[in-house]
Scaffold this active site. Structure first.
Site, PDB file in Angstrom:
ATOM      1  N   LYS A 123       0.855  -1.185   0.000  1.00  8.32           N
ATOM      2  CA  LYS A 123       0.000   0.000   0.000  1.00  8.32           C
ATOM      3  C   LYS A 123       0.893   1.237   0.000  1.00  8.32           C
ATOM      4  O   LYS A 123       1.756   1.376   0.863  1.00  8.32           O
ATOM      5  CB  LYS A 123      -0.917   0.014   1.221  1.00  8.32           C
ATOM      6  CG  LYS A 123      -2.057  -0.986   1.139  1.00  8.32           C
ATOM      7  CD  LYS A 123      -3.118  -0.743   2.198  1.00  8.32           C
ATOM      8  CE  LYS A 123      -4.277  -1.712   2.015  1.00  8.32           C
ATOM      9  NZ  LYS A 123      -5.363  -1.478   2.998  1.00  8.32           N
ATOM     10  N   ASP A 143      -6.649   5.069   1.948  1.00  6.74           N
ATOM     11  CA  ASP A 143      -6.028   4.200   2.954  1.00  6.74           C
ATOM     12  C   ASP A 143      -4.729   4.832   3.449  1.00  6.74           C
ATOM     13  O   ASP A 143      -4.026   5.504   2.693  1.00  6.74           O
ATOM     14  CB  ASP A 143      -5.718   2.823   2.353  1.00  6.74           C
ATOM     15  CG  ASP A 143      -6.898   1.862   2.486  1.00  6.74           C
ATOM     16  OD1 ASP A 143      -7.974   2.306   2.905  1.00  6.74           O
ATOM     17  OD2 ASP A 143      -6.724   0.685   2.142  1.00  6.74           O
ATOM     18  N   ASP A 290     -14.520   1.149   9.223  1.00  5.56           N
ATOM     19  CA  ASP A 290     -14.767   0.571   7.901  1.00  5.56           C
ATOM     20  C   ASP A 290     -14.788  -0.958   7.897  1.00  5.56           C
ATOM     21  O   ASP A 290     -14.629  -1.558   6.848  1.00  5.56           O
ATOM     22  CB  ASP A 290     -13.687   1.067   6.927  1.00  5.56           C
ATOM     23  CG  ASP A 290     -14.023   0.779   5.472  1.00  5.56           C
ATOM     24  OD1 ASP A 290     -15.195   0.915   5.092  1.00  5.56           O
ATOM     25  OD2 ASP A 290     -13.109   0.419   4.710  1.00  5.56           O
ATOM     26  N   GLU A 295     -12.822 -11.312   7.794  1.00  6.04           N
ATOM     27  CA  GLU A 295     -12.364 -12.625   7.347  1.00  6.04           C
ATOM     28  C   GLU A 295     -12.021 -13.507   8.533  1.00  6.04           C
ATOM     29  O   GLU A 295     -11.541 -13.016   9.562  1.00  6.04           O
ATOM     30  CB  GLU A 295     -11.129 -12.496   6.446  1.00  6.04           C
ATOM     31  CG  GLU A 295     -11.429 -12.044   5.032  1.00  6.04           C
ATOM     32  CD  GLU A 295     -11.610 -10.537   4.925  1.00  6.04           C
ATOM     33  OE1 GLU A 295     -12.139 -10.084   3.900  1.00  6.04           O
ATOM     34  OE2 GLU A 295     -11.243  -9.817   5.876  1.00  6.04           O
TER      35      GLU A 295
END
Length: 410
Positions: A123, A143, A290, A295
Site C-alpha cells: 500500500k 487508505d 470501515d 475474514e
C-alpha cells in the site's frame, strides 16, 4: 423502612463488588486467570522492542516458512516469536521478483511476489504523518499505509495476535518495480514533474489521482500474505454500515439489536461474538470505522479467529473518537476478561508508551504523529467508560466473561 434500607445497602455492595472486578488486576488478587493474564502481559513487554536489522541465526528455513508455520486457527503468530524481527527485516529488504495490480477492493494497492515466492500486499503512501483526514464519514479518505503498520503493532500489544505481519518499506519504483511489473500495473505508471507515480486498478483508482513517490522512491507498507494452507472466508459483519446516504443499518437505530445477533448460529455459540467485541475495541482505538465485513480461517464451526485484516482506514483524524465503532460492545455489554485485563494494564499512558517502543523498529519511523499516539490513550479511557456503564447496568458477571461454548441469550 428498614427493609428498604437493607435493599439499598445490598444493591450498593453488589455495585461496588462489580466495579471492583473491573479493576481486578489493580487489586493484586492472585487468581489463576489474573496471574495468567499478567504473565502474558509481561512476556509482551519483554519482547516489545524488536532488533533492527535482525537476521535468522540458521538457514534451515526461510523467513516465509517460519511465518507460515506460525499461523493457526486462533493466531497469526505465537505469543513468543523470537524470529519476528528477522521475518519483518526480511520483508523490508527482500528483492521483488514480480509486481502486479492489487487484489479486488476500493483502494490502491499492488500485489508483489518477493524472492522465495512470498506474496505481499503493498500500500503506497498517500498522506504525510501530520495530515488530518476530515469528512463526515468515519471511513473518509485514502487508505493510510502507516495505519497498517501501526495496527499490526497494536495487535501485538493487545495480545490478540490476529493481524497479518506488516512492515514499512521504501521502494524504488523505477529499479525495483517497473522491470518486474505485469502489463496491467505497468500501464498505470506515469510521471508528475520529477516524481514517478502509478494509479493501479481498483474500484476507486483514477488516473488523475495517482500515488507518487519522492522522485523514484515510494514509501509504503508491506503486508505478508497468509499461507494458502489456511484459506479465508469472508463474512458480513452484523454491525456493518450500509454506505448509502440516508439509509441506516438496523444496529444504528435498534439498541436491542444484539439480542437478535445472539440468536444467529454463528454467534450463539463459540468465540466469534467475543472476537467481534475485541475487533470493536481494536477498531475504536485505531479509528477504523470501515470493518463492514471480516475474514476468518475457513471452517464450519465458527471457532476460528476474526483476522484483523485491512486496517488502512485507521489513524486518519486523532481528534475524532467515532463512538459508533463501539456499538457491538455497548449494545451487547460483554467483553473477554483477558481483553479487559490487558486494557487495564495499558491505562494511564502505558499504551502510547508501548507503541512508541514497538514502532521504533520500523524502517519508516516515526510511524505515527504524537497526536495519534495521545489519541490511543484517550480512546482507551473511552472503552473503560463503556465497560463501567455496562457493569453498572448488567453486573460484572454478565459483562466480563470467559470464552464459552454457549453465550447467554438476553
Amino acid at each position: 423502612m428498614k427493609l428498604k434500607q437493607h435493599v439499598v445497602l445490598l444493591c450498593a455492595v453488589l455495585l461496588l463488588l462489580g466495579l471492583a472486578k473491573i479493576f481486578l488486576l489493580d487489586s493484586g488478587d492472585g487468581s489463576a486467570a489474573r496471574r495468567r493474564d499478567l504473565q502474558a502481559f509481561r512476556k509482551m513487554e519483554a519482547g516489545l522492542s524488536l532488533m533492527q536489522g535482525a537476521r535468522l541465526n540458521h538457514t534451515l528455513q526461510s523467513p516465509w516458512e517460519i511465518a507460515s508455520q506460525w499461523v493457526g486457527p486462533r493466531e497469526v503468530y505465537p505469543e513468543e516469536a523470537p524470529e519476528l524481527a528477522a521475518v519483518l527485516t526480511a520483508l523490508s529488504q527482500a528483492r521483488v521478483e514480480r509486481a502486479d495490480v492489487g487484489v479486488k477492493g476500493t483502494q490502491l494497492k499492488a500485489l508483489l511476489v518477493m524472492e522465495g515466492g512470498q506474496k505481499v500486499v503493498f500500500k503506497p503512501k498517500r498522506y504525510n504523518r501530520d495530515h488530518v483526514v476530515v469528512g463526515v464519514k468515519p471511513y473518509a479518505g485514502y487508505d493510510r499505509h502507516n495505519g497498517e503498520v501501526a495496527a499490526f503493532h497494536l495487535d501485538r500489544i493487545l495480545g490478540f495476535r490476529r493481524s497479518p505481519l506488516v512492515v514499512g518499506r521504501n521502494i524504488n519504483l523505477r529499479t525495483e518495480i517497473k522491470p518486474v511489473a505485469g502489463e496491467q500495473l505497468l500501464a498505470t505508471f506515469l510521471s508528475q514533474g520529477n516524481n514517478t507515480c502509478f494509479y493501479g486498478k481498483c474500484r476507486d483508482c483514477r488516473k488523475n489521482e495517482p500515488a507518487c513517490g519522492q522522485g523514484d522512491v515510494m514509501e509504503g507498507s508491506l503486508m505478508l500474505w497468509l499461507p494458502d494452507t489456511w484459506p479465508l472466508q469472508r463474512h458480513q459483519s452484523p454491525w456493518g454500515r450500509t454506505y448509502q446516504e440516508g439509509k441506516l443499518a438496523r444496529w444504528e437505530y435498534d439498541e436491542s439489536f444484539c439480542s437478535e445477533v445472539k440468536k444467529m448460529p454463528l454467534y450463539a455459540a463459540g468465540p466469534r461474538l467475543l472476537d467481534i467485541m475485541d475487533a470493536a475495541v481494536f477498531d475504536y482505538l485505531i479509528g477504523n470505522g470501515d470493518r463492514h465485513s471480516y475474514e476468518s480461517i475457513r471452517d464450519d464451526s465458527g471457532t476460528s479467529m476474526i483476522i484483523m485484516l485491512d486496517n488502512g482506514k485507521s489513524f486518519g483524524n486523532p481528534a475524532l473518537d467515532e463512538r459508533s465503532i463501539l456499538a457491538p460492545l455497548y449494545q451487547c455489554c460483554m467483553i473477554r476478561v483477558s481483553t479487559w485485563n490487558r486494557l487495564n494494564l495499558l491505562r494511564g499512558g502505558a499504551l502510547s508508551a508501548a507503541m512508541r517502543v514497538s514502532l521504533a523498529f520500523d524502517p519508516i519511523r516515526p510511524v505515527l504523529s504524537e497526536p495519534h499516539l495521545a489519541a490511543l490513550d484517550r480512546r482507551l479511557a473511552g472503552v473503560a467508560g463503556v465497560v463501567k456503564q455496562c457493569v453498572e447496568a448488567h453486573g460484572a458477571e454478565n459483562t466480563l466473561v470467559e470464552d464459552r461454548v454457549n453465550l447467554p441469550h438476553p
